[in-house]
Design a protein around this motif. Structure first.
Motif, PDB file in Angstrom:
ATOM      1  N   ILE A   1       7.669  -5.598   0.661  1.00 11.35           N
ATOM      2  CA  ILE A   1       7.547  -4.151   0.502  1.00 11.35           C
ATOM      3  C   ILE A   1       8.524  -3.244   1.205  1.00 11.35           C
ATOM      4  O   ILE A   1       9.066  -3.469   2.099  1.00 11.35           O
ATOM      5  N   LEU A   2       9.153  -2.628   0.187  1.00  7.76           N
ATOM      6  CA  LEU A   2      10.399  -1.771   0.559  1.00  7.76           C
ATOM      7  C   LEU A   2      10.325  -0.398   0.981  1.00  7.76           C
ATOM      8  O   LEU A   2       9.996   0.382   0.287  1.00  7.76           O
ATOM      9  N   GLY A   3      10.532  -0.240   2.064  1.00  9.18           N
ATOM     10  CA  GLY A   3      10.532   1.070   2.825  1.00  9.18           C
ATOM     11  C   GLY A   3      11.917   1.944   2.517  1.00  9.18           C
ATOM     12  O   GLY A   3      12.833   1.616   2.139  1.00  9.18           O
ATOM     13  N   PRO A   4      12.038   3.057   3.231  1.00  6.83           N
ATOM     14  CA  PRO A   4      13.033   4.053   3.177  1.00  6.83           C
ATOM     15  C   PRO A   4      14.446   3.494   3.569  1.00  6.83           C
ATOM     16  O   PRO A   4      14.422   2.380   4.306  1.00  6.83           O
ATOM     17  N   GLY A   5      15.481   3.669   2.905  1.00  9.02           N
ATOM     18  CA  GLY A   5      16.982   3.087   2.812  1.00  9.02           C
ATOM     19  C   GLY A   5      17.131   1.781   2.705  1.00  9.02           C
ATOM     20  O   GLY A   5      18.150   1.201   3.007  1.00  9.02           O
ATOM     21  N   THR A   6      16.163   1.064   1.889  1.00 11.80           N
ATOM     22  CA  THR A   6      16.500  -0.046   1.403  1.00 11.80           C
ATOM     23  C   THR A   6      17.246  -0.181  -0.190  1.00 11.80           C
ATOM     24  O   THR A   6      17.164   0.590  -1.052  1.00 11.80           O
TER      25      THR A   6
ATOM     26  N   LEU B   1      11.986 -12.998  -6.930  1.00 17.43           N
ATOM     27  CA  LEU B   1      10.693 -12.549  -6.717  1.00 17.43           C
ATOM     28  C   LEU B   1      10.195 -12.817  -7.810  1.00 17.43           C
ATOM     29  O   LEU B   1       8.927 -13.350  -7.883  1.00 17.43           O
ATOM     30  N   ALA B   2      10.671 -12.726  -9.075  1.00 10.88           N
ATOM     31  CA  ALA B   2       9.840 -13.017 -10.273  1.00 10.88           C
ATOM     32  C   ALA B   2       9.713 -14.449 -10.450  1.00 10.88           C
ATOM     33  O   ALA B   2       8.677 -14.755 -10.897  1.00 10.88           O
ATOM     34  N   GLU B   3      10.684 -15.335 -10.317  1.00  6.68           N
ATOM     35  CA  GLU B   3      10.586 -16.659 -10.130  1.00  6.68           C
ATOM     36  C   GLU B   3       9.497 -17.155  -9.219  1.00  6.68           C
ATOM     37  O   GLU B   3       8.809 -18.364  -9.575  1.00  6.68           O
ATOM     38  N   SER B   4       9.269 -16.510  -8.196  1.00  5.16           N
ATOM     39  CA  SER B   4       8.133 -17.061  -7.129  1.00  5.16           C
ATOM     40  C   SER B   4       6.898 -16.426  -7.430  1.00  5.16           C
ATOM     41  O   SER B   4       5.909 -16.770  -6.169  1.00  5.16           O
ATOM     42  N   GLY B   5       6.682 -15.711  -8.160  1.00  3.12           N
ATOM     43  CA  GLY B   5       5.308 -15.219  -8.417  1.00  3.12           C
ATOM     44  C   GLY B   5       5.193 -13.981  -7.408  1.00  3.12           C
ATOM     45  O   GLY B   5       3.819 -13.761  -7.145  1.00  3.12           O
ATOM     46  N   SER B   6       6.166 -13.453  -6.778  1.00  5.38           N
ATOM     47  CA  SER B   6       6.001 -12.578  -5.801  1.00  5.38           C
ATOM     48  C   SER B   6       6.321 -11.131  -6.326  1.00  5.38           C
ATOM     49  O   SER B   6       6.352 -11.000  -7.873  1.00  5.38           O
ATOM     50  N   THR B   7       6.062  -9.916  -5.728  1.00  9.86           N
ATOM     51  CA  THR B   7       6.123  -8.712  -6.329  1.00  9.86           C
ATOM     52  C   THR B   7       6.842  -8.080  -5.233  1.00  9.86           C
ATOM     53  O   THR B   7       7.074  -8.128  -4.168  1.00  9.86           O
ATOM     54  N   ALA B   8       7.296  -6.569  -5.704  1.00  7.15           N
ATOM     55  CA  ALA B   8       8.001  -5.679  -5.007  1.00  7.15           C
ATOM     56  C   ALA B   8       7.236  -4.492  -4.855  1.00  7.15           C
ATOM     57  O   ALA B   8       6.910  -4.022  -6.121  1.00  7.15           O
ATOM     58  N   VAL B   9       6.931  -3.825  -3.880  1.00  7.38           N
ATOM     59  CA  VAL B   9       6.401  -2.523  -3.870  1.00  7.38           C
ATOM     60  C   VAL B   9       7.237  -1.578  -2.975  1.00  7.38           C
ATOM     61  O   VAL B   9       7.536  -1.956  -1.781  1.00  7.38           O
ATOM     62  N   TRP B  10       7.436  -0.485  -3.665  1.00  4.32           N
ATOM     63  CA  TRP B  10       8.558   0.736  -3.017  1.00  4.32           C
ATOM     64  C   TRP B  10       7.320   1.721  -2.229  1.00  4.32           C
ATOM     65  O   TRP B  10       6.675   2.239  -2.831  1.00  4.32           O
ATOM     66  N   VAL B  11       7.570   1.911  -0.848  1.00  6.09           N
ATOM     67  CA  VAL B  11       6.714   2.702  -0.228  1.00  6.09           C
ATOM     68  C   VAL B  11       7.510   3.611   0.681  1.00  6.09           C
ATOM     69  O   VAL B  11       8.491   3.475   0.781  1.00  6.09           O
ATOM     70  N   GLY B  12       6.776   4.544   1.228  1.00  9.36           N
ATOM     71  CA  GLY B  12       7.195   5.249   2.211  1.00  9.36           C
ATOM     72  C   GLY B  12       7.493   4.547   3.590  1.00  9.36           C
ATOM     73  O   GLY B  12       7.113   3.737   3.593  1.00  9.36           O
ATOM     74  N   GLU B  13       7.810   5.170   4.673  1.00  2.00           N
ATOM     75  CA  GLU B  13       7.939   4.599   5.956  1.00  2.00           C
ATOM     76  C   GLU B  13       6.449   4.014   6.401  1.00  2.00           C
ATOM     77  O   GLU B  13       5.359   4.508   6.413  1.00  2.00           O
ATOM     78  N   GLN B  14       6.479   2.632   6.836  1.00  2.69           N
ATOM     79  CA  GLN B  14       5.482   1.994   7.175  1.00  2.69           C
ATOM     80  C   GLN B  14       4.507   1.774   5.998  1.00  2.69           C
ATOM     81  O   GLN B  14       3.176   1.654   6.281  1.00  2.69           O
ATOM     82  N   GLY B  15       4.744   1.970   4.918  1.00  4.38           N
ATOM     83  CA  GLY B  15       3.813   2.021   3.758  1.00  4.38           C
ATOM     84  C   GLY B  15       2.635   2.931   3.514  1.00  4.38           C
ATOM     85  O   GLY B  15       1.821   2.843   3.003  1.00  4.38           O
TER      86      GLY B  15
ATOM     87  N   ALA C   1      -4.689   3.209  -1.573  1.00  2.00           N
ATOM     88  CA  ALA C   1      -5.544   2.806  -2.062  1.00  2.00           C
ATOM     89  C   ALA C   1      -4.623   2.583  -3.707  1.00  2.00           C
ATOM     90  O   ALA C   1      -5.216   1.548  -4.273  1.00  2.00           O
ATOM     91  N   HIS C   2      -3.925   3.258  -4.253  1.00  2.00           N
ATOM     92  CA  HIS C   2      -2.943   2.881  -5.212  1.00  2.00           C
ATOM     93  C   HIS C   2      -2.280   1.659  -5.023  1.00  2.00           C
ATOM     94  O   HIS C   2      -2.127   0.718  -5.804  1.00  2.00           O
ATOM     95  N   ALA C   3      -1.734   1.547  -4.087  1.00  2.00           N
ATOM     96  CA  ALA C   3      -1.072   0.083  -3.590  1.00  2.00           C
ATOM     97  C   ALA C   3      -1.817  -1.125  -3.640  1.00  2.00           C
ATOM     98  O   ALA C   3      -1.721  -2.181  -4.281  1.00  2.00           O
ATOM     99  N   VAL C   4      -3.217  -0.895  -3.383  1.00  2.00           N
ATOM    100  CA  VAL C   4      -4.076  -1.926  -3.387  1.00  2.00           C
ATOM    101  C   VAL C   4      -4.844  -2.290  -4.664  1.00  2.00           C
ATOM    102  O   VAL C   4      -4.677  -3.505  -5.269  1.00  2.00           O
ATOM    103  N   ILE C   5      -5.005  -1.384  -5.368  1.00  4.64           N
ATOM    104  CA  ILE C   5      -5.449  -1.251  -6.819  1.00  4.64           C
ATOM    105  C   ILE C   5      -4.278  -2.054  -7.517  1.00  4.64           C
ATOM    106  O   ILE C   5      -4.701  -2.895  -8.410  1.00  4.64           O
ATOM    107  N   VAL C   6      -3.436  -1.725  -7.627  1.00  3.86           N
ATOM    108  CA  VAL C   6      -2.170  -2.362  -8.736  1.00  3.86           C
ATOM    109  C   VAL C   6      -1.899  -3.748  -8.057  1.00  3.86           C
ATOM    110  O   VAL C   6      -1.611  -4.483  -8.774  1.00  3.86           O
TER     111      VAL C   6
END
Length: 308
Positions: free
Chosen positions: A51-56, A66-80, A189-194
């Protein structure tokens, strides 16, 4: 800052890692996060989501891992608190998405989900025989009563819900706080749905918008999180209403474990006959569709009656 078990449904050994103001790179089969404190290594094999917050900033090699490991990246605001974009879904099964599409495409099942949503929002009401028009009327009355209740509790001079999406500062303090709180819930809600592989656009109450289902799910929690917090912030006469509201909602979300609850609610709504379906959310199954029932993939099916 690593957030262990951050909203992942079911008994899972994966975890999510939240990072802000850092550079994310790759070192062999681990991610590295570099900030002013130094470098830390994040094992990719057990990482469900980064989960990538501001300034990353993140490198191409890190995204490949991440793709090879079956993980995902999510870009969010401060503290998600805010959701901006995401990579792949955490779910490997399409079962939740298929259940959503089936329920959405049938009027009876769509109404069933809408009734279940109302029952989650206002427990104790009998809704089994209500039409959509009656549900809307009941919901409107209950929400207006909540506004009045919290206005009296906080001493706010409440008139009505009024806001302009393009003019946040134009609203009165309580309407500004309500808008800020609602935005936080939309992000969650959007983060959980996707993340679970569902479709944000297939709503059951809301319709016609790319985030219709996001609005549906966020509404489940407004009475508990958005409305009381907004009136508290408005009554506190803070200088920055938007920022103060977002921080208050963020703290409440973490304290009450809303992410995990939202995951469970999605499964309950879309798979009511199998509410524990989230326990095998990462099952990697590929089948072939057939009118008589799905069949296994990876098999050579030869029909001698078909001319070649």
């Amino acid at each position: 800052m690593a957030i262990l078990g951050y909203g992942l449904p079911g008994p899972c050994t994966c975890y999510c890692s939240y990072r802000e103001r850092a550079v994310i790179h790759r070192d062999a089969n681990a991610l590295t996060a570099t900030d002013e404190r130094g470098v830390i290594h994040i094992p990719a094999a057990t990482l469900g989501a980064l989960i990538l917050g501001p300034g990353t900033r993140i490198t191409h090699q890190a995204m490949m891992l991440l793709a090879e490991s079956g993980s995902t990246a999510v870009w969010v605001g401060e503290q998600g608190v805010r959701y901006y974009a995401h990579g792949r879904s955490l779910a490997r099964s399409s079962r939740l998405l298929e259940a959503q599409a089936i329920a959405f495409s049938n009027q009876s099942s769509r109404l069933r989900v809408a009734r279940a949503m109302y029952a989650m929002r206002f427990p104790g009401d009998t809704v089994e025989s209500l039409t959509m028009q009656q549900l809307r009327g009941r919901e409107g009355a209950r929400v207006r009563a909540l506004y009045r209740e919290h206005a009296e509790r906080t001493g706010i001079d409440w008139k009505r819900r009024k806001f302009d999406p393009n003019d946040f500062a134009g609203g009165d303090p309580v309407n500004q706080a309500l808008s800020a709180a609602a935005t936080c819930l939309y992000g969650i809600a959007h983060a959980v749905i996707v993340a679970l592989g569902a479709a944000p656009g297939l709503g059951f109450v809301h319709t016609g918008h790319e985030r219709s289902f996001v609005f549906d799910i966020a509404d489940l929690y407004k009475a508990e999180f958005a409305i009381p917090i907004a009136f508290d912030i408005a009554a506190a006469n803070v200088e920055d209403i938007g920022a103060s509201t977002r921080r208050a909602v963020r703290d409440a979300i973490h304290a009450e474990g809303l992410l995990g609850r939202c995951c469970n609610d999605l499964h309950t709504l879309l798979l009511p006959d199998n509410p524990d379906a989230g326990d095998d959310w990462d099952t990697d199954v590929v089948q072939l569709w057939d009118r008589q029932g799905n069949v296994d993939s990876g098999v050579s099916y030869v029909d001698e009656e078909v001319p070649w």
